[in-house]
Scaffold this active site. Sequence first.
Site, PDB file in Angstrom:
ATOM      1  N   ALA A  67       0.874  -1.170   0.000  1.00 18.97           N
ATOM      2  CA  ALA A  67       0.000   0.000   0.000  1.00 18.97           C
ATOM      3  C   ALA A  67       0.912   1.221   0.000  1.00 18.97           C
ATOM      4  O   ALA A  67       2.066   1.150   0.438  1.00 18.97           O
ATOM      5  CB  ALA A  67      -0.888  -0.033   1.231  1.00 18.97           C
ATOM      6  N   GLY A 112       0.661  -4.849   1.006  1.00 14.08           N
ATOM      7  CA  GLY A 112      -0.528  -4.912   0.158  1.00 14.08           C
ATOM      8  C   GLY A 112      -0.242  -5.542  -1.200  1.00 14.08           C
ATOM      9  O   GLY A 112      -1.154  -6.078  -1.841  1.00 14.08           O
ATOM     10  N   GLU A 115      -0.546  -9.107  -0.611  1.00  9.96           N
ATOM     11  CA  GLU A 115      -1.973  -9.364  -0.368  1.00  9.96           C
ATOM     12  C   GLU A 115      -2.769  -9.332  -1.667  1.00  9.96           C
ATOM     13  O   GLU A 115      -3.674 -10.131  -1.876  1.00  9.96           O
ATOM     14  CB  GLU A 115      -2.501  -8.337   0.647  1.00  9.96           C
ATOM     15  CG  GLU A 115      -1.865  -8.556   2.019  1.00  9.96           C
ATOM     16  CD  GLU A 115      -2.189  -7.463   3.018  1.00  9.96           C
ATOM     17  OE1 GLU A 115      -1.854  -6.287   2.740  1.00  9.96           O
ATOM     18  OE2 GLU A 115      -2.772  -7.756   4.065  1.00  9.96           O
ATOM     19  N   GLU A 135       4.586  -5.030   7.267  1.00 11.12           N
ATOM     20  CA  GLU A 135       3.824  -3.939   7.907  1.00 11.12           C
ATOM     21  C   GLU A 135       4.241  -3.688   9.347  1.00 11.12           C
ATOM     22  O   GLU A 135       4.193  -2.554   9.828  1.00 11.12           O
ATOM     23  CB  GLU A 135       2.319  -4.243   7.864  1.00 11.12           C
ATOM     24  CG  GLU A 135       1.679  -4.163   6.488  1.00 11.12           C
ATOM     25  CD  GLU A 135       1.684  -5.484   5.728  1.00 11.12           C
ATOM     26  OE1 GLU A 135       2.490  -6.394   6.052  1.00 11.12           O
ATOM     27  OE2 GLU A 135       0.871  -5.610   4.791  1.00 11.12           O
TER      28      GLU A 135
HETATM   29  N1  CO8 Z   1       4.623   3.196  -0.736  1.00 12.91           N
HETATM   30  C1  CO8 Z   1       5.034   4.356  -1.321  1.00 12.91           C
HETATM   31  N2  CO8 Z   1       6.183   4.474  -1.993  1.00 12.91           N
HETATM   32  C2  CO8 Z   1       6.979   3.384  -2.070  1.00 12.91           C
HETATM   33  C3  CO8 Z   1       6.624   2.145  -1.487  1.00 12.91           C
HETATM   34  C4  CO8 Z   1       5.375   2.076  -0.799  1.00 12.91           C
HETATM   35  N3  CO8 Z   1       4.922   0.939  -0.261  1.00 12.91           N
HETATM   36  N4  CO8 Z   1       7.624   1.268  -1.721  1.00 12.91           N
HETATM   37  C5  CO8 Z   1       8.558   1.917  -2.431  1.00 12.91           C
HETATM   38  N5  CO8 Z   1       8.181   3.188  -2.641  1.00 12.91           N
HETATM   39  C6  CO8 Z   1       8.917   4.256  -3.349  1.00 12.91           C
HETATM   40  C7  CO8 Z   1      10.084   4.748  -2.531  1.00 12.91           C
HETATM   41  O1  CO8 Z   1       9.656   5.709  -1.581  1.00 12.91           O
HETATM   42  C8  CO8 Z   1      10.955   5.331  -3.614  1.00 12.91           C
HETATM   43  O2  CO8 Z   1      10.438   6.581  -3.995  1.00 12.91           O
HETATM   44  P1  CO8 Z   1      11.415   7.866  -4.141  1.00 12.91           P
HETATM   45  O3  CO8 Z   1      12.324   7.498  -5.280  1.00 12.91           O
HETATM   46  O4  CO8 Z   1      10.471   8.980  -4.437  1.00 12.91           O
HETATM   47  O5  CO8 Z   1      12.141   7.986  -2.845  1.00 12.91           O
HETATM   48  C9  CO8 Z   1      10.742   4.378  -4.791  1.00 12.91           C
HETATM   49  O6  CO8 Z   1       9.528   3.706  -4.522  1.00 12.91           O
HETATM   50  C10 CO8 Z   1      11.834   3.330  -4.919  1.00 12.91           C
HETATM   51  O7  CO8 Z   1      11.954   2.661  -3.662  1.00 12.91           O
HETATM   52  P2  CO8 Z   1      13.342   2.490  -2.878  1.00 12.91           P
HETATM   53  O8  CO8 Z   1      14.268   3.618  -3.186  1.00 12.91           O
HETATM   54  O9  CO8 Z   1      13.023   2.242  -1.450  1.00 12.91           O
HETATM   55  O10 CO8 Z   1      13.899   1.157  -3.576  1.00 12.91           O
HETATM   56  P3  CO8 Z   1      14.896   0.096  -2.939  1.00 12.91           P
HETATM   57  O11 CO8 Z   1      15.330  -0.788  -4.072  1.00 12.91           O
HETATM   58  O12 CO8 Z   1      15.971   0.762  -2.150  1.00 12.91           O
HETATM   59  O13 CO8 Z   1      14.015  -0.779  -1.914  1.00 12.91           O
HETATM   60  C11 CO8 Z   1      12.055  -1.962  -1.207  1.00 12.91           C
HETATM   61  C12 CO8 Z   1      12.958  -1.568  -2.397  1.00 12.91           C
HETATM   62  C13 CO8 Z   1      12.804  -2.933  -0.278  1.00 12.91           C
HETATM   63  C14 CO8 Z   1      10.841  -2.681  -1.800  1.00 12.91           C
HETATM   64  C15 CO8 Z   1      11.648  -0.692  -0.427  1.00 12.91           C
HETATM   65  O14 CO8 Z   1      11.122   0.265  -1.338  1.00 12.91           O
HETATM   66  C16 CO8 Z   1      10.590  -0.915   0.625  1.00 12.91           C
HETATM   67  O15 CO8 Z   1      10.890  -1.456   1.694  1.00 12.91           O
HETATM   68  N6  CO8 Z   1       9.329  -0.501   0.352  1.00 12.91           N
HETATM   69  C17 CO8 Z   1       8.270  -0.556   1.315  1.00 12.91           C
HETATM   70  C18 CO8 Z   1       7.784  -1.963   1.513  1.00 12.91           C
HETATM   71  C19 CO8 Z   1       6.701  -1.994   2.563  1.00 12.91           C
HETATM   72  O16 CO8 Z   1       6.907  -1.720   3.725  1.00 12.91           O
HETATM   73  N7  CO8 Z   1       5.479  -2.366   2.147  1.00 12.91           N
HETATM   74  C20 CO8 Z   1       4.350  -2.437   3.024  1.00 12.91           C
HETATM   75  C21 CO8 Z   1       3.546  -1.199   2.951  1.00 12.91           C
HETATM   76  S1  CO8 Z   1       2.241  -1.138   4.143  1.00 12.91           S
HETATM   77  C22 CO8 Z   1       1.020  -2.063   3.475  1.00 12.91           C
HETATM   78  O17 CO8 Z   1       1.100  -2.549   2.375  1.00 12.91           O
HETATM   79  C23 CO8 Z   1      -0.151  -2.231   4.342  1.00 12.91           C
HETATM   80  C24 CO8 Z   1      -1.398  -2.746   3.664  1.00 12.91           C
HETATM   81  C25 CO8 Z   1      -2.581  -2.674   4.554  1.00 12.91           C
HETATM   82  C26 CO8 Z   1      -2.371  -1.711   5.692  1.00 12.91           C
HETATM   83  C27 CO8 Z   1      -3.537  -1.684   6.589  1.00 12.91           C
HETATM   84  C28 CO8 Z   1      -3.402  -0.577   7.661  1.00 12.91           C
HETATM   85  C29 CO8 Z   1      -4.663  -0.395   8.476  1.00 12.91           C
END
Ligand code: CO8
Length: 261
Positions: A67, A112, A115, A135
């Site tokens: 997400a 997400g 999921e 998460e």
């Molecule tokens: N949301 C928004 N932006 C994202 C996300 C995300 N989930 N993942 C990556 N991005 C963006 C980064 O911010 C970055 O943007 P920018 O260039 O503007 O800084 C761009 O994508 C590239 O990402 P990275 O530079 O981080 O790339 P890396 O190769 O260094 O890392 C990863 C890749 C490991 C995948 C890393 O991006 C990461 O850890 N991402 C987040 C993963 C995560 O935590 N996902 C779970 C999100 S929460 C969720 O899904 C909850 C669902 C339901 C929630 C219910 C709550 C009530």
Amino acid sequence: MAEYENLIVEQRGGVTLVTLNRPQALNALNSAVLEELITAFAAFEADDTQGCAVITGSGEKAFAAGADIKEMADKPLSEFYSQDMFSRWQSHLVCATRKPWIAAVNGFALGGGCELAMMADFIIASDKAKFGQPEITLGVIPGMGGSQRLTRAVGKAKAMDMVLTGRMMDAAEAESSGLVARVVPADDLLAEAMKTAAKIAAMPPLAAKAAKEVVNAAFENTLESGIRHERRMFHMLAGTADKAEGMAAFVAKREPRFSGR
Ligand code: CO8
């Protein structure tokens, strides 16, 4: 066909290919993506020429990295709760799609993203795919079905391991754990998923819907009521023109021509 900003939606024969297209954000799932997915899947469901869908991610790196954290970061609890946030994934995407669809996971499927892949009827993964529910590292837990679908797919031990530590599974572990149906080399992923979807799309559509319904019923029912449900659906299919055609074609040693009736 509707216009999309965050998806690429194509029809290739009887298969609808939906590509998540926010590669700059690793295809993170924001509310605009959800609304477009609902539109695309409703169109797929309503179109009798389409028998199966494939969902995949654009770019080399991600299916979907979760997400959209930036969209959620400043939202208060009141908004999450009053809007029943994430409920539309279940009601409008999963429950409303009775035709089969496959997730072709090409890279990160996190939070997400994992999921969403698990909402599909099955997952075909590239050998570079990575699955995770990270998460907890953000102070939350899976919110789009992950705790339930992952546990049903891989069992309690691995689900707890992933949900409590946030660690990722690679494609080989995901396959051996039962999370994904097949792993293929990254370069072959889309072709393999489309070929599989085309095979399903060529099946008699009433039988395909019924097959999906009864397999999913295994997660809701007792064994006895699930078996009764299956038997009743079998009886229902016995009244279709496609059953008559499929069996007649077998006996006559010819290819069947299914009509969807
Ligand atoms: N949301 C928004 N932006 C994202 C996300 C995300 N989930 N993942 C990556 N991005 C963006 C980064 O911010 C970055 O943007 P920018 O260039 O503007 O800084 C761009 O994508 C590239 O990402 P990275 O530079 O981080 O790339 P890396 O190769 O260094 O890392 C990863 C890749 C490991 C995948 C890393 O991006 C990461 O850890 N991402 C987040 C993963 C995560 O935590 N996902 C779970 C999100 S929460 C969720 O899904 C909850 C669902 C339901 C929630 C219910 C709550 C009530």
